[in-house]
Design an enzyme around this catalytic site. Structure first.
Site, short mmCIF file in Angstrom:
data_model
loop_
_atom_site.label_atom_id
_atom_site.label_comp_id
_atom_site.label_asym_id
_atom_site.label_seq_id
_atom_site.Cartn_x
_atom_site.Cartn_y
_atom_site.Cartn_z
N ASN A 7 -2.83 74.82 -3.78
CA ASN A 7 -2.50 75.73 -2.68
C ASN A 7 -2.59 77.17 -3.19
O ASN A 7 -1.89 77.55 -4.13
CB ASN A 7 -1.09 75.41 -2.17
N HIS A 10 -0.46 82.02 -2.36
CA HIS A 10 0.17 83.15 -3.08
C HIS A 10 -0.84 84.21 -3.52
O HIS A 10 -0.49 85.37 -3.68
CB HIS A 10 0.91 82.64 -4.32
N HIS A 43 -2.60 77.68 3.99
CA HIS A 43 -1.76 77.61 5.19
C HIS A 43 -2.05 78.85 6.03
O HIS A 43 -1.73 79.97 5.62
CB HIS A 43 -0.29 77.57 4.76
N ARG A 45 -0.84 80.84 8.67
CA ARG A 45 0.40 80.95 9.43
C ARG A 45 0.17 81.75 10.69
O ARG A 45 -0.71 82.62 10.75
CB ARG A 45 1.50 81.62 8.58
N ARG A 49 0.77 86.05 7.46
CA ARG A 49 1.40 86.83 6.39
C ARG A 49 0.64 86.73 5.07
O ARG A 49 0.77 87.58 4.22
CB ARG A 49 2.87 86.43 6.20
N GLU A 70 -3.26 73.68 6.11
CA GLU A 70 -1.89 73.48 6.62
C GLU A 70 -1.72 74.38 7.83
O GLU A 70 -2.09 75.56 7.78
CB GLU A 70 -0.86 73.91 5.58
N THR A 101 7.62 76.73 3.90
CA THR A 101 7.94 75.62 4.81
C THR A 101 9.23 74.96 4.33
O THR A 101 9.32 74.53 3.19
CB THR A 101 6.79 74.58 4.80
N GLU A 151 2.33 63.64 4.36
CA GLU A 151 2.59 64.35 3.10
C GLU A 151 4.10 64.37 2.96
O GLU A 151 4.82 64.96 3.78
CB GLU A 151 2.02 65.78 3.11
N HIS A 191 5.44 70.12 -2.39
CA HIS A 191 6.47 71.15 -2.22
C HIS A 191 7.42 71.20 -3.42
O HIS A 191 8.07 70.21 -3.73
CB HIS A 191 7.29 71.00 -0.93
N1 PXP Z 1 2.65 71.07 0.94
C1 PXP Z 1 3.04 71.73 2.06
C2 PXP Z 1 2.97 71.02 3.36
C3 PXP Z 1 3.48 73.06 2.00
O1 PXP Z 1 3.88 73.69 3.11
C4 PXP Z 1 3.48 73.72 0.75
C5 PXP Z 1 3.89 75.16 0.68
O2 PXP Z 1 2.92 75.93 1.29
C6 PXP Z 1 3.05 73.01 -0.39
C7 PXP Z 1 2.67 71.68 -0.26
C8 PXP Z 1 3.03 73.62 -1.75
O3 PXP Z 1 4.33 73.90 -2.14
P1 PXP Z 1 4.60 74.73 -3.47
O4 PXP Z 1 3.99 76.09 -3.25
O5 PXP Z 1 6.07 74.75 -3.59
O6 PXP Z 1 3.91 74.01 -4.59
#
Ligand code: PXP
Length: 237
Positions: A7, A10, A43, A45, A49, A70, A101, A151, A191
């Site tokens: 992901n 960031h 993601h 959003r 953001r 996402e 999330t 997930e 997550h």
């Molecule tokens: N899976 C989902 C559905 C998420 O919303 C997120 C955060 O965007 C992640 C995985 C990744 O989480 P983390 O950034 O804490 O590794």
């Protein structure tokens, strides 16, 4: 071996703090893929953001692996997904005030409203997963409304402060995984996963995909900082 979805939200967050063009998540997606990422997760959003619409289009166009989008199950997002056709969509709940999330989608109560969107996405060949808490009822409800995968939200496990708390959450995840296997729905997890807490989950062979962001990007900043400073020093010299 489970797939790793990286992901890169960031990276876009850093860019947006200056509303500039760097770092570009498109470049990050390519680097992650070259390093072995099995898919790139972003993601989009509602408030834009971090990831922007152009990121979605460009990343979808350049990566060779898989794009996992996402998104909230809103009419706007379903329309965008149908147009951009990522390989997969992960439906997540979304609140404007949250940092990230916060919990899984409540499919038990909101299932019927998701059905139509899921059908449209799947008709376009887009795989649909739903981000759910490790709760058998949510897993079963996801299956009933036609999702390809769940997930499983690993946030409570990841945030567990004591061993007993983490063990309890791991047991819940294992139960949700067992149910998912029984009803034959795909199993992803994500997550809060880190280099320290991934091991017990990596041992659950039925988990087919991990989606990890924060910890990988945090590590990238630290392992890459030394080289970045050296390079600037050279330029000043
Ligand atoms: N899976 C989902 C559905 C998420 O919303 C997120 C955060 O965007 C992640 C995985 C990744 O989480 P983390 O950034 O804490 O590794």
């Amino acid at each position: 071996m489970a797939r790793l979805g990286v992901n890169i939200d960031h990276v876009a967050t850093i860019r947006q703090t200056r509303e500039t063009t760097e770092p570009d998540p498109v470049a990050a997606a390519v680097i992650a893929e070259l390093a072995g990422a099995d898919s790139i997760t972003i993601h989009l959003r509602e408030d834009r953001r971090h990831i922007q619409d152009r990121d979605l289009t460009l990343i979808g166009g350049v990566i060779q692996s898989r794009l996992n989008l996402e998104m909230a199950a809103t009419a706007e997002m379903i329309r965008i997904a149908l147009k951009e056709k990522p390989d997969a969509v992960c439906l997540v709940p979304e609140k404007r005030a949250e940092l990230t999330t916060e919990g899984g989608l409540d499919v038990v109560s909101s299932g019927p409203s998701l059905k139509d969107g899921i059908r449209k996405l799947r008709r376009k060949g887009i795989e649909v997963s739903i981000f759910v808490d490790p709760d058998p009822r949510q897993v079963i409800a996801s299956h009933e409304i036609g999702a390809d995968a769940v997930e499983i939200h690993t946030g409570l496990y990841a945030n567990g402060r004591h061993k007993a708390e983490r063990k309890r959450e791991l047991d819940r995840i294992n139960r949700a995984v067992d149910i998912a296997r029984e009803i034959n729905i795909g199993i992803h997890a994500g997550h809060g996963l880190t280099y320290q807490n991934i091991h017990p989950l990596a041992r659950i062979s039925a988990i087919q995909e991990f989606n990890i962001g924060h910890s990988i990007i945090s590590r990238a900043v630290l392992v890459g900082l030394e080289r970045a400073v050296r390079e600037m020093k050279e330029l000043i010299k």
